[in-house]
Every structure is written in C-alpha cells, then in structure tokens.
Design an enzyme around this catalytic site. Structure first.
Site, PDB file in Angstrom:
ATOM      1  N   TYR A 119       0.853  -1.190   0.000  1.00 22.99           N
ATOM      2  CA  TYR A 119       0.000   0.000   0.000  1.00 22.99           C
ATOM      3  C   TYR A 119       0.892   1.244   0.000  1.00 22.99           C
ATOM      4  CZ  TYR A 119      -3.654  -3.353   1.357  1.00 22.99           C
ATOM      5  OH  TYR A 119      -4.521  -4.422   1.411  1.00 22.99           O
ATOM      6  N   HIS A 188      -0.226 -12.106   0.432  1.00 23.77           N
ATOM      7  CA  HIS A 188      -1.163 -11.207  -0.269  1.00 23.77           C
ATOM      8  C   HIS A 188      -1.819 -11.906  -1.462  1.00 23.77           C
ATOM      9  CE1 HIS A 188      -1.723  -6.561  -0.489  1.00 23.77           C
ATOM     10  NE2 HIS A 188      -2.849  -7.198  -0.695  1.00 23.77           N
ATOM     11  N   SER A 267     -12.598  -5.051   1.414  1.00 22.01           N
ATOM     12  CA  SER A 267     -13.524  -4.220   0.625  1.00 22.01           C
ATOM     13  C   SER A 267     -14.975  -4.567   0.986  1.00 22.01           C
ATOM     14  CB  SER A 267     -13.287  -4.408  -0.875  1.00 22.01           C
ATOM     15  OG  SER A 267     -11.954  -4.094  -1.222  1.00 22.01           O
ATOM     16  N   PRO A 268     -15.318  -4.575   2.280  1.00 23.89           N
ATOM     17  CA  PRO A 268     -16.650  -5.064   2.676  1.00 23.89           C
ATOM     18  C   PRO A 268     -17.804  -4.173   2.223  1.00 23.89           C
ATOM     19  CG  PRO A 268     -15.519  -4.094   4.556  1.00 23.89           C
ATOM     20  CD  PRO A 268     -14.510  -4.164   3.447  1.00 23.89           C
ATOM     21  N   ARG A 271     -15.635  -1.361  -1.926  1.00 26.01           N
ATOM     22  CA  ARG A 271     -14.808  -0.182  -2.232  1.00 26.01           C
ATOM     23  C   ARG A 271     -15.622   1.110  -2.193  1.00 26.01           C
ATOM     24  NH1 ARG A 271     -13.841  -4.582  -5.053  1.00 26.01           N
ATOM     25  NH2 ARG A 271     -11.734  -5.455  -5.035  1.00 26.01           N
ATOM     26  N   GLY A 272     -16.570   1.157  -1.280  1.00 22.98           N
ATOM     27  CA  GLY A 272     -17.401   2.343  -1.093  1.00 22.98           C
ATOM     28  C   GLY A 272     -18.707   2.286  -1.850  1.00 22.98           C
ATOM     29  N   PHE A 273     -18.808   1.430  -2.871  1.00 21.17           N
ATOM     30  CA  PHE A 273     -20.001   1.442  -3.733  1.00 21.17           C
ATOM     31  C   PHE A 273     -21.286   1.165  -2.955  1.00 21.17           C
ATOM     32  CE2 PHE A 273     -23.004  -0.457  -6.732  1.00 21.17           C
ATOM     33  CZ  PHE A 273     -23.100   0.600  -7.625  1.00 21.17           C
TER      34      PHE A 273
HETATM   35  N1  LIG Z   1      -6.128  -8.543   0.851  1.00 25.48           N
HETATM   36  C1  LIG Z   1      -6.375  -7.821  -0.217  1.00 25.48           C
HETATM   37  O1  LIG Z   1      -6.062  -8.214  -1.338  1.00 25.48           O
HETATM   38  C2  LIG Z   1      -7.068  -6.504  -0.061  1.00 25.48           C
HETATM   39  C3  LIG Z   1      -7.568  -5.832  -1.189  1.00 25.48           C
HETATM   40  C4  LIG Z   1      -8.220  -4.620  -1.000  1.00 25.48           C
HETATM   41  C5  LIG Z   1      -8.376  -4.101   0.268  1.00 25.48           C
HETATM   42  N2  LIG Z   1      -7.874  -4.762   1.340  1.00 25.48           N
HETATM   43  C6  LIG Z   1      -8.043  -4.251   2.713  1.00 25.48           C
HETATM   44  O2  LIG Z   1      -9.420  -3.958   2.928  1.00 25.48           O
HETATM   45  C7  LIG Z   1      -9.553  -2.628   3.414  1.00 25.48           C
HETATM   46  C8  LIG Z   1     -10.870  -2.015   2.962  1.00 25.48           C
HETATM   47  O3  LIG Z   1     -10.995  -2.153   1.569  1.00 25.48           O
HETATM   48  P1  LIG Z   1     -11.408  -0.998   0.549  1.00 25.48           P
HETATM   49  O4  LIG Z   1     -10.904   0.322   0.978  1.00 25.48           O
HETATM   50  O5  LIG Z   1     -11.031  -1.528  -0.766  1.00 25.48           O
HETATM   51  O6  LIG Z   1     -12.995  -1.050   0.560  1.00 25.48           O
HETATM   52  P2  LIG Z   1     -14.197  -0.678   1.534  1.00 25.48           P
HETATM   53  O7  LIG Z   1     -13.773  -0.705   2.932  1.00 25.48           O
HETATM   54  O8  LIG Z   1     -15.309  -1.532   1.071  1.00 25.48           O
HETATM   55  O9  LIG Z   1     -14.549   0.787   1.074  1.00 25.48           O
HETATM   56  C9  LIG Z   1     -13.765   1.895   1.393  1.00 25.48           C
HETATM   57  C10 LIG Z   1     -14.429   3.085   0.736  1.00 25.48           C
HETATM   58  O10 LIG Z   1     -15.749   3.213   1.245  1.00 25.48           O
HETATM   59  C11 LIG Z   1     -16.010   4.525   1.678  1.00 25.48           C
HETATM   60  N3  LIG Z   1     -16.840   4.420   2.885  1.00 25.48           N
HETATM   61  C12 LIG Z   1     -16.474   3.927   4.100  1.00 25.48           C
HETATM   62  N4  LIG Z   1     -17.507   3.978   4.950  1.00 25.48           N
HETATM   63  C13 LIG Z   1     -18.544   4.499   4.260  1.00 25.48           C
HETATM   64  C14 LIG Z   1     -19.874   4.795   4.609  1.00 25.48           C
HETATM   65  N5  LIG Z   1     -20.345   4.566   5.830  1.00 25.48           N
HETATM   66  N6  LIG Z   1     -20.689   5.328   3.643  1.00 25.48           N
HETATM   67  C15 LIG Z   1     -20.222   5.569   2.396  1.00 25.48           C
HETATM   68  N7  LIG Z   1     -18.962   5.306   2.018  1.00 25.48           N
HETATM   69  C16 LIG Z   1     -18.117   4.771   2.944  1.00 25.48           C
HETATM   70  C17 LIG Z   1     -14.657   5.138   1.954  1.00 25.48           C
HETATM   71  O11 LIG Z   1     -14.708   6.502   1.642  1.00 25.48           O
HETATM   72  P3  LIG Z   1     -14.580   7.614   2.814  1.00 25.48           P
HETATM   73  O12 LIG Z   1     -13.137   7.756   3.055  1.00 25.48           O
HETATM   74  O13 LIG Z   1     -15.221   8.784   2.183  1.00 25.48           O
HETATM   75  O14 LIG Z   1     -15.331   7.096   4.000  1.00 25.48           O
HETATM   76  C18 LIG Z   1     -13.711   4.385   1.012  1.00 25.48           C
HETATM   77  O15 LIG Z   1     -13.515   5.063  -0.193  1.00 25.48           O
HETATM   78  C19 LIG Z   1      -8.314  -1.911   2.881  1.00 25.48           C
HETATM   79  O16 LIG Z   1      -8.011  -0.775   3.645  1.00 25.48           O
HETATM   80  C20 LIG Z   1      -7.271  -2.980   2.997  1.00 25.48           C
HETATM   81  O17 LIG Z   1      -6.752  -3.009   4.311  1.00 25.48           O
HETATM   82  C21 LIG Z   1      -7.244  -5.965   1.186  1.00 25.48           C
END
Ligand SMILES: NC(=O)c1ccc[n+]([C@@H]2O[C@H](COP(=O)([O-])OP(=O)(O)OC[C@H]3O[C@@H](n4cnc5c(N)ncnc54)[C@H](OP(=O)(O)O)[C@@H]3O)[C@@H](O)[C@H]2O)c1
Length: 393
Positions: A119, A188, A267-268, A271-273
């Site tokens: 990252y 990873h 990405s629960p 990814r924000g969608f």
């Molecule tokens: N192992 C792997 O291959 C892998 C891959 C991807 C990610 N990850 C891990 O998973 C974590 C989370 O994944 P992610 O960032 O991809 O996806 P995510 O947690 O599904 O979504 C994050 C996005 O959602 C938005 N968000 C958060 N809370 C919200 C809410 N209550 N309402 C509306 N939007 C909201 C955030 O924007 P705001 O900042 O505006 O809140 C951010 O842009 C990463 O930080 C990483 O540690 C691991």
C-alpha cells in the site's frame, strides 16, 4: 467447525493463555492478554464502568475470535482497513488528520488494523507506524507479503513468496510499523512458483522467532488453505466478500467453518459502492485510485449496479440504517467468526460503520435481503484480467 465447537476452542484457548502466562511458555501471550484487557475497557463502557468510551458513542463493544486453538486471535468485532488513509482511494486527509482518525478508532475499541507492504508501497505502513506509536500494547496491526518489488516498483506479472522475500518483508514491515511483532502476516496473493507448504513453514519459523503472531492467506482456494493449515494453522483468510461478491460461500467459508479458521472480508462495502455515495459521475483520482481500473466501476456498470444499492437503502430505511450499515451488518450476521475491515477517511463514516456491529438481522431478514439483491444481476467483473489471474479459483 460448528459454533459450539468453536466456543469450546475459545475456552481451551483461554485455558492455554492462563497456563502459558504462568509458565512463560508462549513468547507473545502477555501482549495478547493486555490487548484483550484494553478492549474490555471499551466493552465495559456501555455499562458506564469505564471512561474509555462514552455510553452513547459509536464504538465496538464486542470481540470476535479469528482462528482456533493456539492460532486463535481475539479482536474487535470490526477492524479498520488502513489502505485508503493514503493509498488507492482518491483524495485523502493529511497525515495529522489521518493519525487523529486512527486514534479515534483505537479509543472506540478497534483492535485490528490492516495494512500491507504494497500500500503506497510502504507509505501506508509508515503512516500506521506513526499513528499507532504508543498503542502497540492495545492493538494488532496486520500486514502482508508476497508481491514482487524491484527498486520500490511492483512487478505486476510476478509474485514473490520465496522464504528470503517473506523474511525481508517481515523485517522491513516491523521496522516501518515500529513494532516487535506483527499481529498477523498474510500472504497477499498465491505465488505459482512457491508451494504453499514452503510459505507456511517460513511463517511458522517467524512465529517461533516471535516476529509474527499469526498466519493468514488472501484470495486462495480451499485446497491451498487445507495444505497450508496442515503445516501452520491459519488464523484467518482475507478475501473480498460482500453482497455483490459472494464467491467465498462456495468452498472457502465452508472450509473455514470446518477447520475453525476466521474470515476477514476485505472491501466489505465494495470499495465504497455499497455506501451509496458513488455515482456514474464520480471522478476517481487518476493518480491514486485503482477503482478506475475495475470493470465494475465504469460509469455504465455503476449506473446499472446502483439498483443494488437502492435495495440496501430501502431495506435500511424502514429499520433506521444506512446502506453501508446494511452491507456491513449482513456480513457480520453471516458468521460469528467474520471480522470485516472497512476503510474510511472520515470520522462520520467510522462512527456509522462501527454502529453496524450492533445490528442483528433475523434469518428471515437475511434471506429477504439476499433474495432482493440476487434478483439484480451484477454488471462488470470485480477485477480486470490481470488482477483476476492472481486470485485462486
Ligand atoms: N487482501 C487484499 O487483497 C485486499 C484488497 C483490498 C483491500 N484490502 C483491505 O481492505 C480494506 C478495505 O478495503 P477498501 O478500501 O477496498 O474497501 P471498503 O472498505 O469496502 O470501502 C472503502 C471506501 O468506502 C467509503 N466508505 C467507508 N464507509 C462508508 C460509509 N459509511 N458510507 C459511504 N462510504 C463509505 C470510503 O470513503 P470515505 O473515506 O469517504 O469514507 C472508502 O472510499 C483496505 O483498507 C485494505 O486493508 C485488502
């Protein structure tokens, strides 16, 4: 393993911890115990016995156990995905604000913080090292190895889970994070040139050396999990999982249940969608956002898939929940050994997300929600061809 057996495991683990603490048999046990006690302070606050978290404040008041037996790890029921604090999620706050947000998460009971060498690369670990300075005895920070880097640039066509690289990444991650032990060290992505047994053996050695507490794997299939687990018990599998991507239910989650392995959906919120703030007009920062490379995030796919978000809105509206809360609560109601790691840059979203950990859905509500979402076909694949080739089928 079924829930009842898992509870037995938890009891065995507690017994083990007690014995180990007395005999000094396990290197890292005192750290684990103190982290558990720190979060219990937050947990007690709902009954007004602690000043750590005010009773009406959004906070995590429950723990969950990832893994079982000696591989078990007790963490806050929801973790924090740190990547977007400075990488791949477009605009982000400055360092001071990001650190303040991480401190808010700790004070609200979060004990699981997820980062990775890749990252940034490196800059997310450096940020988290600064943010968690002085909090090392209260939280776990988990990181990941396995991508190949040459002079700080990722070689996307290859992975590197050679023992030498795993050890190198471990040393460097420990240094950047400023900790003596990584809470969990995940592979990873699988490395086609390195048998998972060799990977598991290497992490086993790092655990024996006290540099790593637990072993995790990302985006692997059931066969790989079983082979790795036979060498070094796996504490958690971290893969993408949410209402728009339910593939783990086919074989990975049943195997986790059978072997007593935890599951950390990344990405629960897709990814924000699934939070409902992204539309076909959303502009992703071309220099810092991988969503623009994903077929599911083209304007056409977003327009089509917003029907799914509308289902979550409608479901939440009659219950007083937001779409993001419905998405997170659905995951947490699937199994008690699931610990999602949503990422955010905003205190308001952190609070909203943490409150989802208190939401209970009945079996009928879960079924209704799943049926309503499944009735809408998902447009666009989650990864492009290059990224898809890296996840095991
Ligand atoms: N192992 C792997 O291959 C892998 C891959 C991807 C990610 N990850 C891990 O998973 C974590 C989370 O994944 P992610 O960032 O991809 O996806 P995510 O947690 O599904 O979504 C994050 C996005 O959602 C938005 N968000 C958060 N809370 C919200 C809410 N209550 N309402 C509306 N939007 C909201 C955030 O924007 P705001 O900042 O505006 O809140 C951010 O842009 C990463 O930080 C990483 O540690 C691991």
């Amino acid at each position: 393993m079924r829930k009842e057996n898992r509870n037995d495991c938890d009891m065995n683990r507690r017994g083990f911890l007690k014995t180990a603490a007395v005999t000094g048999a396990a290197l890292c046990v005192p750290t684990v115990l103190s982290k558990t006690m720190a979060t219990e302070k937050a947990a007690n606050s709902s009954s007004g016995t602690s000043v750590t978290v005010g009773s009406g404040m959004a906070a995590i008041r429950n723990h969950r156990t990832l893994g079982s037996g000696r591989a078990s790890m007790e963490v806050s029921a929801m973790g924090f995905g740190c990547m977007g604090l400075n990488y791949h999620r477009s605009q982000h706050p400055d360092k001071k604000q990001a650190i303040a947000l991480v401190h808010e998460a700790v004070e609200r009971g979060v004990t699981l913080f997820d980062t990775a060498e890749s990252y940034g690369p490196y800059k997310n670990e450096l940020l988290m090292g600064e943010a968690l300075k002085g909090y090392g005895d209260r939280v776990f920070v988990t990181s990941k190895f396995g991508h190949k880097f040459v002079n700080g640039v990722q070689v996307k066509s290859e992975e590197d889970s050679s023992p030498a690289n795993i050890r190198k990444v471990c040393e460097e991650s420990l240094r950047r994070l400023g900790v003596e032990t990584l809470g969990m060290f995940y592979q990873h992505r699988a490395d086609p040139d390195m048998p998972v047994e060799v990977v598991a053996e290497t992490v086993r050695e790092l655990i024996r050396e006290g540099k790593v507490l637990h072993f995790g794997l990302c985006e692997v299939n059931a066969d790989t999990i079983r082979r790795a687990h036979a060498i070094q018990p796996v504490t958690a599998v971290q893969s993408e999982y949410h209402l728009m991507h339910r593939t783990p239910e086919e074989s990975v989650l049943p195997l986790c249940a059978e072997l007593g392995i935890g599951f950390v959906p990344y990405s629960p919120i897709n990814r924000g969608f699934l939070g409902g703030a992204i539309t076909e007009y959303t502009q992703f920062d071309a220099t810092n956002d991988n969503r623009q490379t994903l077929p599911r995030f083209t304007p056409e796919a977003i327009r089509a898939n917003l029907r799914i978000v509308e289902v979550l809105h409608a479901f939440g509206r009659t219950r007083g929940y937001t779409a993001a809360q419905v998405a997170l609560a659905w995951l947490m109601n699937k199994h008690p050994w699931i610990v999602p790691i949503p990422g955010t840059t905003k205190l308001s979203h952190l609070e909203e997300n943490l409150r989802a950990a208190d939401i209970h859905f009945t079996a009928e509500e879960m079924r209704n929600l799943e049926e309503a979402v499944a009735a809408i076909p998902v447009t666009g694949s989650r990864y492009n061809a290059e990224q898809e080739a890296k996840v095991q089928k």
